[in-house]
Design an enzyme around this catalytic site. Structure first.
Site, PDB file in Angstrom:
ATOM      1  N   SER A  39       0.796  -1.244   0.000  1.00  0.00           N
ATOM      2  CA  SER A  39       0.000   0.000   0.000  1.00  0.00           C
ATOM      3  C   SER A  39       0.819   1.280   0.000  1.00  0.00           C
ATOM      4  O   SER A  39       0.245   2.378  -0.034  1.00  0.00           O
ATOM      5  CB  SER A  39      -0.939   0.006   1.208  1.00  0.00           C
ATOM      6  OG  SER A  39      -1.985  -0.915   1.009  1.00  0.00           O
ATOM      7  N   LYS A  53      -0.145   3.769  -2.618  1.00  0.00           N
ATOM      8  CA  LYS A  53      -1.216   4.762  -2.514  1.00  0.00           C
ATOM      9  C   LYS A  53      -0.698   6.195  -2.487  1.00  0.00           C
ATOM     10  O   LYS A  53      -1.443   7.140  -2.798  1.00  0.00           O
ATOM     11  CB  LYS A  53      -2.090   4.473  -1.291  1.00  0.00           C
ATOM     12  CG  LYS A  53      -2.883   3.167  -1.396  1.00  0.00           C
ATOM     13  CD  LYS A  53      -3.747   2.940  -0.163  1.00  0.00           C
ATOM     14  CE  LYS A  53      -4.649   1.719  -0.317  1.00  0.00           C
ATOM     15  NZ  LYS A  53      -3.935   0.443  -0.212  1.00  0.00           N
ATOM     16  N   SER A  61      -5.656   3.274   4.691  1.00  0.00           N
ATOM     17  CA  SER A  61      -5.246   2.347   3.643  1.00  0.00           C
ATOM     18  C   SER A  61      -6.419   1.557   3.079  1.00  0.00           C
ATOM     19  O   SER A  61      -6.302   0.358   2.804  1.00  0.00           O
ATOM     20  CB  SER A  61      -4.168   1.390   4.169  1.00  0.00           C
ATOM     21  OG  SER A  61      -3.337   0.939   3.130  1.00  0.00           O
ATOM     22  N   LYS A  90       2.962   6.473   5.449  1.00  0.00           N
ATOM     23  CA  LYS A  90       2.199   5.428   4.774  1.00  0.00           C
ATOM     24  C   LYS A  90       2.732   4.060   5.146  1.00  0.00           C
ATOM     25  O   LYS A  90       3.938   3.837   5.157  1.00  0.00           O
ATOM     26  CB  LYS A  90       2.258   5.598   3.241  1.00  0.00           C
ATOM     27  CG  LYS A  90       1.252   4.701   2.528  1.00  0.00           C
ATOM     28  CD  LYS A  90      -0.176   5.149   2.786  1.00  0.00           C
ATOM     29  CE  LYS A  90      -1.207   4.079   2.505  1.00  0.00           C
ATOM     30  NZ  LYS A  90      -1.299   3.046   3.568  1.00  0.00           N
TER      31      LYS A  90
END
Length: 327
Positions: free
Chosen positions: A116, A119, A173, A278
């Site tokens: 992820s 993203k 997420s 993140k």
């Protein structure tokens, strides 16, 4: 007669204990040499006895002190060597943004799945397109994860603004939110993925490739060095900085209030000053974490990939922070 008389007289004198002068001198010389030799033997014995005692007393003390000092210096130096950091992430990279200096480098050139972390690229592509962030988009069947079978709190038919979808994708997420952002991009998913890879090339991420916007595919890959460039670029977007570091948010979805939390526990810590955050996880990628933060008064980008254990990436980040503060 005279010769015999002299011989008898000399013999008589020897009988009485008298010695010739030459013989007496020889005797005195021998005695003197013997006496001197005795003195040398005694003085030599004393010197030999004293010398070891002096060496035995002084040498160990000197050796002990110097050894302790050397050991202390060695421990103090090794404690702050980057290579001595006990990091459990397979790949790690920390760079000082001001100087460009790599502070920590552990297998930073390895091409790995990034989960992820993808993203962040998804958000940059959406913002670069200058799309209406208040436009309402919906979650469709196409956004359901059929690859990994992950769950989502965003049921099919849920509507939200593009801004809310980006918040949930970066903060919590949410895979369906990220996929919906790509699907509602002008030209659809194909155009969106092309834009992701074009952006990567523009940032100099030469060892990176994106296949979709969520990171669920293990074909979304990059090196830690490439991700450091991506995180530094993401930090230039105020929206990404604010959304990725939001600790908690209450969102209205289909008439109901839902509470979402950040997947990175460090954003809630008073000990950290984080600008971009993140996390990522799929089985192929392990636990991943990227951050832009200020540590020891230095702006840094931290990239941790393929950590084993749920809290290992957080532990590695804290170890790096303590190491920088002490060093």
């Amino acid at each position: 007669m005279k010769k015999w008389g002299m011989a008898l007289l000399f013999g008589a004198l020897l009988g009485l204990g008298f010695q010739p002068v030459a013989s007496a001198a020889k005797a005195d010389t021998a005695a003197s040499q013997k006496a001197k030799a005795g003195k040398k033997v005694k003085s030599g014995a004393k010197a030999k006895a004293a010398k070891p005692a002096k060496r035995t007393k002084a040498a160990p003390a000197k050796s002990h002190k110097s050894g302790v000092k050397k050991n202390v210096r060695r421990v103090a130096y090794e404690q702050f060597e980057p290579g001595r950091l006990a990091l459990h992430s397979a790949s790690a990279y920390v760079i000082d943004q001001s100087s460009g200096e790599a502070l920590v480098d552990k297998s930073s050139g390895a091409v790995l799945p990034i989960a992820s972390i993808s993203k962040l690229m998804t958000a940059m592509v959406v913002l670069d397109a200058k799309l209406d962030m208040q436009e309402v988009i919906s979650i469709g069947e196409a956004d359901v994860d059929n690859l990994k079978g992950t769950r989502s709190r965003l049921t099919v038919g849920t509507t939200m603004t593009r801004e809310t979808a980006m918040l949930l994708a970066l903060m919590s997420s949410e895979n369906r939110a990220a996929h919906a952002l790509g699907r509602h991009y002008p030209g659809g998913m194909t155009a969106f993925v092309e834009a992701m890879n074009h952006k990567a090339q523009a940032l100099g991420m030469s060892n990176s490739r994106f296949e979709e916007p969520t990171g669920l595919s293990s074909n979304n890959v990059a090196t830690a060095r490439d991700l450091a460039k991506m995180v530094a670029a993401a930090a230039q977007y105020p929206e990404i900085r604010n959304m990725s570091t939001t600790a908690q948010a209450t969102v209205s979805l289909n008439g109901h209030l839902r509470e979402f939390n950040n997947t990175n526990a460090l954003v809630k810590s008073d000990n950290w000053e984080i600008g971009v955050s993140k996390t990522g996880f799929i089985s192929e990628a392990g636990r991943c974490l990227v951050m832009q933060a200020k540590v020891a008064q230095r702006p840094v980008v931290i990239v941790l990939l393929d950590s084993v254990g749920k809290m290992t990436r957080v532990g590695d980040a804290n170890r790096i922070k303590r190491w920088m503060e002490r060093a």
